[in-house]
Structure formats: C-alpha cells, structure tokens
Design a protein around this motif. Structure first.
Motif, PDB file in Angstrom:
ATOM      1  N   SER A  15       0.826  -1.220   0.000  1.00  0.00           N
ATOM      2  CA  SER A  15       0.000   0.000   0.000  1.00  0.00           C
ATOM      3  C   SER A  15       0.859   1.268   0.000  1.00  0.00           C
ATOM      4  CB  SER A  15      -0.949   0.006   1.201  1.00  0.00           C
ATOM      5  OG  SER A  15      -0.210   0.231   2.385  1.00  0.00           O
ATOM      6  N   GLY A  16       2.182   1.102  -0.058  1.00  0.00           N
ATOM      7  CA  GLY A  16       3.039   2.266  -0.223  1.00  0.00           C
ATOM      8  C   GLY A  16       3.754   2.732   1.036  1.00  0.00           C
ATOM      9  N   GLU A  17       3.551   2.014   2.154  1.00  0.00           N
ATOM     10  CA  GLU A  17       4.245   2.411   3.385  1.00  0.00           C
ATOM     11  C   GLU A  17       5.622   1.764   3.409  1.00  0.00           C
ATOM     12  OE1 GLU A  17       2.427   2.537   7.184  1.00  0.00           O
ATOM     13  OE2 GLU A  17       0.412   2.726   6.371  1.00  0.00           O
ATOM     14  N   THR A  18       6.535   2.385   2.671  1.00  0.00           N
ATOM     15  CA  THR A  18       7.854   1.770   2.539  1.00  0.00           C
ATOM     16  C   THR A  18       8.640   1.818   3.847  1.00  0.00           C
ATOM     17  OG1 THR A  18       8.710   3.867   1.735  1.00  0.00           O
ATOM     18  CG2 THR A  18       8.052   2.257   0.079  1.00  0.00           C
ATOM     19  N   GLU A  19       8.210   2.696   4.749  1.00  0.00           N
ATOM     20  CA  GLU A  19       8.894   2.799   6.032  1.00  0.00           C
ATOM     21  C   GLU A  19       8.085   2.132   7.146  1.00  0.00           C
ATOM     22  OE1 GLU A  19      12.084   4.470   7.005  1.00  0.00           O
ATOM     23  OE2 GLU A  19      12.105   3.588   5.015  1.00  0.00           O
ATOM     24  N   ALA A  20       7.431   0.994   6.805  1.00  0.00           N
ATOM     25  CA  ALA A  20       6.586   0.302   7.768  1.00  0.00           C
ATOM     26  C   ALA A  20       7.334   0.077   9.091  1.00  0.00           C
ATOM     27  CB  ALA A  20       6.115  -1.021   7.187  1.00  0.00           C
ATOM     28  N   ALA A  21       6.816   0.645  10.178  1.00  0.00           N
ATOM     29  CA  ALA A  21       7.447   0.511  11.482  1.00  0.00           C
ATOM     30  C   ALA A  21       6.745  -0.583  12.290  1.00  0.00           C
ATOM     31  CB  ALA A  21       7.382   1.837  12.233  1.00  0.00           C
ATOM     32  N   ILE A  22       7.467  -1.140  13.259  1.00  0.00           N
ATOM     33  CA  ILE A  22       6.935  -2.294  13.988  1.00  0.00           C
ATOM     34  C   ILE A  22       5.600  -1.996  14.707  1.00  0.00           C
ATOM     35  CG2 ILE A  22       7.415  -3.788  15.992  1.00  0.00           C
ATOM     36  CD1 ILE A  22      10.193  -4.271  14.825  1.00  0.00           C
ATOM     37  N   PRO A  23       5.425  -0.831  15.385  1.00  0.00           N
ATOM     38  CA  PRO A  23       4.127  -0.586  16.035  1.00  0.00           C
ATOM     39  C   PRO A  23       2.960  -0.614  15.033  1.00  0.00           C
ATOM     40  CG  PRO A  23       5.776   0.985  16.820  1.00  0.00           C
ATOM     41  CD  PRO A  23       6.393   0.235  15.690  1.00  0.00           C
ATOM     42  N   ARG A  24       3.203  -0.070  13.855  1.00  0.00           N
ATOM     43  CA  ARG A  24       2.178  -0.036  12.804  1.00  0.00           C
ATOM     44  C   ARG A  24       1.879  -1.454  12.312  1.00  0.00           C
ATOM     45  NH1 ARG A  24      -1.520   1.301  10.384  1.00  0.00           N
ATOM     46  NH2 ARG A  24      -1.693   2.188   8.293  1.00  0.00           N
ATOM     47  N   ILE A  25       2.930  -2.253  12.134  1.00  0.00           N
ATOM     48  CA  ILE A  25       2.752  -3.642  11.683  1.00  0.00           C
ATOM     49  C   ILE A  25       1.976  -4.425  12.741  1.00  0.00           C
ATOM     50  CG2 ILE A  25       3.989  -5.785  11.114  1.00  0.00           C
ATOM     51  CD1 ILE A  25       6.376  -3.882  10.210  1.00  0.00           C
ATOM     52  N   ALA A  26       2.328  -4.210  14.015  1.00  0.00           N
ATOM     53  CA  ALA A  26       1.672  -4.929  15.118  1.00  0.00           C
ATOM     54  C   ALA A  26       0.186  -4.594  15.164  1.00  0.00           C
ATOM     55  CB  ALA A  26       2.349  -4.557  16.439  1.00  0.00           C
ATOM     56  N   GLU A  27      -0.129  -3.308  14.985  1.00  0.00           N
ATOM     57  CA  GLU A  27      -1.526  -2.871  15.013  1.00  0.00           C
ATOM     58  C   GLU A  27      -2.307  -3.582  13.900  1.00  0.00           C
ATOM     59  OE1 GLU A  27      -1.821   1.268  14.073  1.00  0.00           O
ATOM     60  OE2 GLU A  27      -4.023   1.216  13.966  1.00  0.00           O
ATOM     61  N   ARG A  28      -1.723  -3.604  12.717  1.00  0.00           N
ATOM     62  CA  ARG A  28      -2.394  -4.206  11.566  1.00  0.00           C
ATOM     63  C   ARG A  28      -2.568  -5.715  11.747  1.00  0.00           C
ATOM     64  NH1 ARG A  28      -3.262  -1.664   6.123  1.00  0.00           N
ATOM     65  NH2 ARG A  28      -4.023  -3.368   4.856  1.00  0.00           N
ATOM     66  N   ALA A  29      -1.558  -6.366  12.344  1.00  0.00           N
ATOM     67  CA  ALA A  29      -1.619  -7.825  12.516  1.00  0.00           C
ATOM     68  C   ALA A  29      -2.434  -8.215  13.747  1.00  0.00           C
ATOM     69  CB  ALA A  29      -0.197  -8.389  12.620  1.00  0.00           C
ATOM     70  N   GLY A  30      -2.750  -7.232  14.599  1.00  0.00           N
ATOM     71  CA  GLY A  30      -3.504  -7.535  15.819  1.00  0.00           C
ATOM     72  C   GLY A  30      -2.687  -8.308  16.836  1.00  0.00           C
ATOM     73  N   VAL A  31      -1.368  -8.020  16.889  1.00  0.00           N
ATOM     74  CA  VAL A  31      -0.516  -8.670  17.897  1.00  0.00           C
ATOM     75  C   VAL A  31       0.189  -7.589  18.716  1.00  0.00           C
ATOM     76  CG1 VAL A  31      -0.135 -10.665  16.378  1.00  0.00           C
ATOM     77  CG2 VAL A  31       1.566  -8.821  16.459  1.00  0.00           C
ATOM     78  N   ASN A  32       0.827  -8.027  19.802  1.00  0.00           N
ATOM     79  CA  ASN A  32       1.544  -7.106  20.676  1.00  0.00           C
ATOM     80  C   ASN A  32       2.904  -6.746  20.050  1.00  0.00           C
ATOM     81  OD1 ASN A  32       3.069  -6.005  22.908  1.00  0.00           O
ATOM     82  ND2 ASN A  32       1.429  -6.829  24.220  1.00  0.00           N
ATOM     83  N   PRO A  33       3.237  -5.446  19.944  1.00  0.00           N
ATOM     84  CA  PRO A  33       4.547  -5.074  19.366  1.00  0.00           C
ATOM     85  C   PRO A  33       5.706  -5.799  20.037  1.00  0.00           C
ATOM     86  CG  PRO A  33       3.230  -3.109  19.779  1.00  0.00           C
ATOM     87  CD  PRO A  33       2.456  -4.257  20.351  1.00  0.00           C
TER      88      PRO A  33
END
Lengths: 181, 181
Positions: A15-33
């Motif tokens: 989707s274009g978030e080339t700087e995907a950060a771990i908190p953002r990834i965790a939120e999207r995956a529904g897991v704890n950072p």
C-alpha cells in the motif's frame, strides 16, 4: 502469529508504506509489538523474513523426470512470482533492507537450495549436471535484474533461459560433475 | 551545481541517511533547496540521477580492437564499479527509488548504450555480434544480482562472463546479426 505478521507487513509495503514501522505492523496484525520485537528485533529483519517466505511459497520445486523439465518448470514459477504485484514491492524492499542478523543474500540461499535439490535428483537419475552457479548466473540473474529494475518479464523468458543453459550452452565437461556417485 | 548536489546526496547515502531529504541535501551541497526542487522535483529523481551519473562515470567504454577484448575490459570496469563502497549503497537506493519521471531501468539504458557502442564498432570491423540482450542477461545480470544482494564479486568474474558469452557460448547464427552492412 508469524503468518499474520508477514501478511501485515506485506500489505503495508504494497500500500506504499515503505517505512513500515513495527508498532504499525503490530496494530495491523492484531498482535503485541513486544512479540514482534522479541521475535525479529528490527523491521528490516522482519521484512527480509516476510519477503523470503512469500517469495518461496510461490515457487514449488517440480519433479518432471528430467533436469531440463524441472528447471524450465521452476523458472516459469520464479518468473510468475517475480511478475506478481506484491513481489514487485517486496523485492526492492528486500534489497534495501539492511538486516542485523539477516542479509538480502539469504533470499538467494532459498533459491539455491531449490536448485541443488533438482540437481541432486537429476544426478541420482544419472544425468550429468552443471554447477549450481551456472543456473544462478544464467537463469535467476536475468530474471531478477528485470524484476529489480521493474522491466516487464515476457512469459516464457524463464523457460528459455533454462533451456539455453542446459541445452544450447552445455557445461564444459571438465566443469560439469555427475553427482551422487 | 549538478556535481555538488550529486556529491552531497551520495555522501549522505553512504553515511547511512537512507531517507536523505532535499533540504538536508541542499544544506550539504551549499545550494538553495528551491534550485533542487526546480531541477529534480523529488529526492527519488535526484537519487536516480546521481546514481546513474556516478555509476556511469566509473566505467569508460574501451577500444581494444576486438569485441571480446572490449566487453572483457568493460565488464572488468563494471565489476570494479560494483565493488566500490559508494556503489554498494547507491545501487540498492536506485532500486528502491520510485521516481516520478525516472525509473531504475534508466540506469540500465546507460549500460546498454555502452554495449551497443561496442557492438556497432565490432560490426564495422566485420565481426559478427550477438544481440545486446545476450550481454545484458549473461554478463551484466550475474554481476548486478551479486551487487544487489551484497554477495562479494571475485576479481575476474566479469571478464569470465564476457568470454563465456562471446566464445564458449556463441550466439545462434540465426539470432546473431552482422551490423553496419
């Protein structure tokens, strides 16, 4: 959990978030950072792991009965995988990722393991086999250069490269080895 | 001004600022940010321009008197350029850069122009020449795949690839063309 995190990071990159950060990834995956930090350490390591896993999953190792058939079918699968929209995002991300305990070359080790498996099976059938480096340099490399520089790959190109290295340009007899003796 | 800006962006990338922004580049180059915006539009376009320019500058087109000599010498130059520390930073940045009016493939167009020049000179001498795609796929691609995945390139590898495609694996007579007739 691994699959959910991989899917999240791939979706964000696509989707274009080339700087995907771990908190953002965790939120999207529904897991704890914290779980992501514990398992992967850095976003770069996670991107490498997700890329290697996704790119591998799309290219099974065939068993057609001949080395040429196997490598042609496999190269066709690699070609299809490189043309997929998510790969066109993942591959540059993989190259740009500077992992601490992973390197972009690890992706290639997975591909080389596939090739070694086909060569071993062929040698067990008594076929003479080229060095795995020939397949790396003359089948994988032309496909990857196009994918990385975003040059469209025409269907059938991978199979033609495989046929060329195994037929039109046979290995030097002194260099080719029959394995499994 | 172009050289100062190129030098600044390359220095920033080499020092680890993978997200080099235009104000930062302008500060380092000692120029007005507006001039950079006017000339390049985006940092991605500037990175592509700097990378293409730097990578080209290190690989002159040789004139040894034979196609094989030329391509071997040129491949040795490409190999040296790919092994340089700044290239190892610039090349992944080039692949990751999504320019608006430039594309990573433009870097390759420069290399292809070099190859076309060598092929034209060879054809004018009466040598038969392979299609330029053979040199792209079997000389450039193996070198670039290693550089992009940060696999060390051993000295002499480029020259061996050139010798192989031009000698051990001659072009199909139906595909090779004599140019300049």
């Amino acid at each position: 959990m691994r699959e959910a995190v991989h899917a999240a990071v791939i979706e964000l990159l696509v989707s274009g978030e080339t700087e995907a950060a771990i908190p953002r990834i965790a939120e999207r995956a529904g897991v704890n950072p914290t779980s992501i930090y514990r398992r992967w350490g850095t976003a770069a390591n996670l991107i490498l792991d997700a890329a290697v896993s996704r790119l591998r999953a799309t290219t099974p190792v065939p068993d057609t009965g001949s080395l040429r058939g196997d490598v042609e079918a496999w190269a066709t699968g690699v070609e299809r995988s490189l043309n997929a929209p998510d790969t066109q995002v993942l591959l540059p991300a993989l190259v740009a990722a500077q992992g601490t305990d992973a390197s972009p070359a690890e992706h290639l080790l997975v591909r080389l393991a596939d090739l070694e498996q086909m060569l071993t099976v062929a040698a067990e059938r008594g076929e003479s086999t080229p060095p795995v480096e020939d397949l790396l340099d003359h089948v994988l490399a032309p496909l990857y250069l196009r994918a990385l520089l975003r040059i469209p790959i025409e269907p059938g190109f991978g199979a033609r490269l495989a046929a060329r290295v195994l037929r039109e340009c046979p290995a030097d007899p002194d260099r080719g080895v029959v394995r499994g003796d």
